[in-house]
Design a protein around this motif. Structure first.
Motif, PDB file in Angstrom:
ATOM      1  N   PRO A 118      32.538  33.109  37.209  1.00 22.07           N
ATOM      2  CA  PRO A 118      32.537  31.741  36.671  1.00 22.07           C
ATOM      3  C   PRO A 118      32.568  30.690  37.777  1.00 22.07           C
ATOM      4  CG  PRO A 118      34.730  32.674  36.527  1.00 22.07           C
ATOM      5  CD  PRO A 118      33.847  33.769  37.054  1.00 22.07           C
ATOM      6  N   ARG A 119      31.455  30.502  38.427  1.00 22.77           N
ATOM      7  CA  ARG A 119      31.416  29.672  39.638  1.00 22.77           C
ATOM      8  C   ARG A 119      31.840  28.222  39.368  1.00 22.77           C
ATOM      9  NH1 ARG A 119      26.363  31.943  43.188  1.00 22.77           N
ATOM     10  NH2 ARG A 119      26.362  34.065  42.373  1.00 22.77           N
ATOM     11  N   SER A 120      31.325  27.627  38.323  1.00 22.83           N
ATOM     12  CA  SER A 120      31.643  26.221  38.063  1.00 22.83           C
ATOM     13  C   SER A 120      33.117  26.028  37.749  1.00 22.83           C
ATOM     14  CB  SER A 120      30.789  25.692  36.911  1.00 22.83           C
ATOM     15  OG  SER A 120      29.411  25.728  37.242  1.00 22.83           O
ATOM     16  N   TRP A 122      35.553  28.027  38.543  1.00 23.36           N
ATOM     17  CA  TRP A 122      36.333  28.367  39.742  1.00 23.36           C
ATOM     18  C   TRP A 122      36.303  27.199  40.729  1.00 23.36           C
ATOM     19  CZ3 TRP A 122      39.685  32.180  40.750  1.00 23.36           C
ATOM     20  CH2 TRP A 122      40.069  32.398  42.080  1.00 23.36           C
ATOM     21  N   ALA A 123      35.139  26.591  40.901  1.00 19.20           N
ATOM     22  CA  ALA A 123      35.031  25.450  41.811  1.00 19.20           C
ATOM     23  C   ALA A 123      35.886  24.282  41.332  1.00 19.20           C
ATOM     24  CB  ALA A 123      33.565  25.021  41.945  1.00 19.20           C
ATOM     25  N   ALA A 124      35.923  24.055  40.010  1.00 15.71           N
ATOM     26  CA  ALA A 124      36.757  22.976  39.474  1.00 15.71           C
ATOM     27  C   ALA A 124      38.226  23.254  39.732  1.00 15.71           C
ATOM     28  CB  ALA A 124      36.498  22.825  37.976  1.00 15.71           C
ATOM     29  N   SER A 125      38.639  24.498  39.559  1.00 15.73           N
ATOM     30  CA  SER A 125      40.028  24.856  39.847  1.00 15.73           C
ATOM     31  C   SER A 125      40.336  24.706  41.334  1.00 15.73           C
ATOM     32  CB  SER A 125      40.318  26.297  39.398  1.00 15.73           C
ATOM     33  OG  SER A 125      40.450  26.379  37.993  1.00 15.73           O
ATOM     34  N   ALA A 126      39.378  25.070  42.171  1.00 11.21           N
ATOM     35  CA  ALA A 126      39.592  24.927  43.615  1.00 11.21           C
ATOM     36  C   ALA A 126      39.790  23.464  43.999  1.00 11.21           C
ATOM     37  CB  ALA A 126      38.409  25.530  44.377  1.00 11.21           C
ATOM     38  N   ARG A 127      38.986  22.577  43.407  1.00 15.84           N
ATOM     39  CA  ARG A 127      39.139  21.154  43.719  1.00 15.84           C
ATOM     40  C   ARG A 127      40.512  20.640  43.283  1.00 15.84           C
ATOM     41  NH1 ARG A 127      33.679  21.089  42.085  1.00 15.84           N
ATOM     42  NH2 ARG A 127      34.281  20.511  39.954  1.00 15.84           N
ATOM     43  N   ARG A 128      40.916  20.996  42.080  1.00  9.31           N
ATOM     44  CA  ARG A 128      42.231  20.551  41.603  1.00  9.31           C
ATOM     45  C   ARG A 128      43.353  21.134  42.451  1.00  9.31           C
ATOM     46  NH1 ARG A 128      39.820  21.343  36.441  1.00  9.31           N
ATOM     47  NH2 ARG A 128      40.712  23.455  36.336  1.00  9.31           N
ATOM     48  N   ALA A 129      43.229  22.409  42.794  1.00 16.29           N
ATOM     49  CA  ALA A 129      44.270  23.065  43.569  1.00 16.29           C
ATOM     50  C   ALA A 129      44.407  22.440  44.953  1.00 16.29           C
ATOM     51  CB  ALA A 129      43.976  24.559  43.683  1.00 16.29           C
ATOM     52  N   LEU A 305      37.576  39.371  37.492  1.00 15.11           N
ATOM     53  CA  LEU A 305      36.786  38.318  38.135  1.00 15.11           C
ATOM     54  C   LEU A 305      35.825  38.894  39.169  1.00 15.11           C
ATOM     55  CD1 LEU A 305      39.499  35.547  38.584  1.00 15.11           C
ATOM     56  CD2 LEU A 305      37.419  35.361  37.218  1.00 15.11           C
ATOM     57  N   SER A 306      36.367  39.353  40.293  1.00 17.65           N
ATOM     58  CA  SER A 306      35.519  39.898  41.345  1.00 17.65           C
ATOM     59  C   SER A 306      36.376  40.587  42.398  1.00 17.65           C
ATOM     60  CB  SER A 306      34.705  38.790  42.019  1.00 17.65           C
ATOM     61  OG  SER A 306      34.097  39.262  43.208  1.00 17.65           O
ATOM     62  N   PRO A 307      35.949  41.765  42.890  1.00 18.63           N
ATOM     63  CA  PRO A 307      36.671  42.393  43.996  1.00 18.63           C
ATOM     64  C   PRO A 307      36.568  41.595  45.289  1.00 18.63           C
ATOM     65  CG  PRO A 307      34.641  43.585  43.521  1.00 18.63           C
ATOM     66  CD  PRO A 307      34.817  42.580  42.429  1.00 18.63           C
ATOM     67  N   ALA A 308      35.577  40.695  45.372  1.00 21.49           N
ATOM     68  CA  ALA A 308      35.408  39.897  46.586  1.00 21.49           C
ATOM     69  C   ALA A 308      36.546  38.909  46.795  1.00 21.49           C
ATOM     70  CB  ALA A 308      34.076  39.151  46.547  1.00 21.49           C
ATOM     71  N   HIS A 355      37.299  32.997  30.301  1.00 27.41           N
ATOM     72  CA  HIS A 355      36.389  33.915  30.975  1.00 27.41           C
ATOM     73  C   HIS A 355      36.557  35.334  30.442  1.00 27.41           C
ATOM     74  CE1 HIS A 355      34.081  35.853  34.149  1.00 27.41           C
ATOM     75  NE2 HIS A 355      35.127  36.634  34.394  1.00 27.41           N
ATOM     76  N   LEU A 356      37.793  35.772  30.261  1.00 28.10           N
ATOM     77  CA  LEU A 356      38.026  37.133  29.772  1.00 28.10           C
ATOM     78  C   LEU A 356      37.512  37.311  28.354  1.00 28.10           C
ATOM     79  CD1 LEU A 356      41.592  37.850  31.189  1.00 28.10           C
ATOM     80  CD2 LEU A 356      39.442  38.910  31.893  1.00 28.10           C
TER      81      LEU A 356
END
Length: 460
Positions: A118-120, A122-129, A305-308, A355-356
């Motif tokens: 969920p790139r978008s 995740w990016a929104a959460s990153a900005r808020r965080a 989500l992702s192993p990465a 997402h889940l």
């Protein structure tokens, strides 16, 4: 020699971009152009230089590290392994071997669909965080992990998995393997394991001198009644969805393993690797909820989500927290602070749940398509372990597994055979089958992967 930002690679030939990148890196190492110890560019930088996706480079680096060509260490980047010795000058080359068949359809078990990340959101959460993070978050980290993430996990795990814990008992790690490597340092005696499981997990325990003892596995999970005769001080189980055979640990056995732990002072290591993905009924809660003082609960974002992301967590008994934290070290060097803060926001804002829910529908549809296709085109092959998770076991007639694996390779399929999973000391009769993942292929490619799979299956 350390490599700068430039690395010339020719991604020529056939195959996927990841396959061609791996081939180019292997060739550069074999020829000596990339000498042992050479540091490779960060995957983001190499992806930008080559004009390919960052995840493609990250996956190529990770797979070459697993093969032994590269070594990846936190803080020192990715380097060429010292045992990846180039050909000596003037030494004649061996005749070229036929190129291995390229992977067209990746049915590797228990891997999520990378395209569905969920790139978008995740990016929104990153900005808020990042906006709300305190300054001290960017200093030397607490080895237990960021408090924001630990608090979010306590609420989430209680709500969805029935885990009973507190923020001070959560230890963030980089995934299950890292978590197990921490816990193994505080174990004192033999560890019982399921007769069918990942050899990699057994080897992590055995590397420190711990003996592993197999428990029989049947349709109700591990035979925990065998624990009394093993002399084990701990037991590693996958109760929600036994890996790889499938099935949940029966309620009577869940209670019995807790009774064993209480009576002996033993410890249950609960690998809840895909507990969120159950399709035919509500998810089975974690065994940890029955007795938090006798269970170490392992979870991660690798399947959800992702192993990465390299993010996992332990819910540790109170009496064991200090030892596990000491094993991790005096500061956080494993999991990035930004990703921890992002995941905390991702959970608390509800994006993780959304997402889940979406992925459960996607994976359930794929599972149903798999069973429908088998019923129509290979009715003599049954799929087991499909009530939950991201994989299925296709039971095969005796003596056909090796031939099916060869046929799968000819079809460009990446999957596993059951022969890779039994404990060497297990007295269980060996079963034959294919372990396939239905999470990995992107949605548009899943139908073609099933077509290739059916061509690889043995005839009636």
């Amino acid at each position: 020699m350390d490599w700068g930002s430039d690395l010339h690679l020719e991604l020529s030939g056939s195959g996927s971009v990841r396959f061609r990148l791996m081939r180019a890196l292997r060739d550069a190492i074999r020829s000596g152009r990339l000498a042992p110890g050479t540091r490779l560019p960060p995957y983001r930088a190499l992806a930008a230089d080559l004009g390919i996706a960052r995840n493609t480079v990250a996956d190529a680096y990770a797979e070459l590290a697993e093969e032994g060509w590269l070594i990846a260490r936190q803080g020192s980047g990715t380097r060429v392994a010292h045992r990846a010795t180039p050909l000596e000058s003037g030494r004649s080359r061996a005749p070229a071997r036929p190129a291995s068949r390229r992977v067209v359809h990746d049915l590797t078990p228990s891997s999520p669909d990378a395209a569905a990340f969920p790139r978008s959101a995740w990016a929104a959460s990153a900005r808020r965080a990042l906006t709300s993070a305190p300054n001290e978050a960017f200093g030397a980290g607490d080895p237990r992990g960021r408090p924001e993430l630990r608090e979010a996990l306590v609420e989430y795990l209680a709500r969805t998995r029935g885990v009973r814990t507190e923020p001070d008992r959560i230890v963030v790690c980089s995934g299950f393997a890292h978590g197990l490597s921490l816990v193994r340092r505080v174990l004192r005696g033999p560890v019982a394991v399921e007769s069918y499981g990942l050899e990699f997990h057994r080897s992590l325990l055995e590397e420190t001198g711990l003996k592993t003892v197999p428990l029989t596995v049947d349709t109700n999970g591990a035979r925990v009644d065998e624990l009394a005769g093993t002399g084990a001080d701990a037991v590693l189980l996958t109760p929600a969805h036994q890996y790889p055979l499938g099935g949940a640990l029966h309620p009577e056995r869940r209670a019995a393993v807790i009774d064993w732990a209480r009576a002996t002072g033993g410890l249950l290591l609960e690998d809840d690797y895909d507990g969120e993905f159950r399709y035919d009924r509500e998810p089975v809660g974690a065994v940890q909820g029955l007795d938090p003082e006798h269970v170490v609960y392992f979870g991660s974002a690798s399947k959800s989500l992702s192993p990465a992301l390299r993010l996992g967590w332990l819910a540790v008994p109170g009496w064991l927290v200090d030892e596990v934290v000491a094993a991790k070290g005096p500061r956080e060097i494993w999991s990035g602070v930004v990703d921890q803060l992002t995941l905390a926001d991702f959970i608390t804002c509800g994006a993780y749940d959304r997402h889940l829910r979406r992925m459960r529908k996607v994976y359930r549809h794929r599972r149903d398509l798999l069973t429908t296709t088998l019923a129509e085109r290979a009715p003599h092959v049954t799929a087991g372990g499909i009530a939950a998770g991201l994989h299925a076991v296709l039971e095969l007639p005796a003596g056909t597994e090796e031939a099916a694996l060869r046929a799968a390779r000819r079809q460009g399929l990446a999957l596993d055979g059951l022969a890779a999973y039994p404990h060497p000391d297990s007295a269980m009769p060996r079963r034959e089958g294919l372990v396939i993942g239905y999470g990995t292929p992107p949605e548009h490619a899943f139908g073609a992967a099933l077509d290739a799979l059916c061509l690889a299956l043995p005839d009636r």
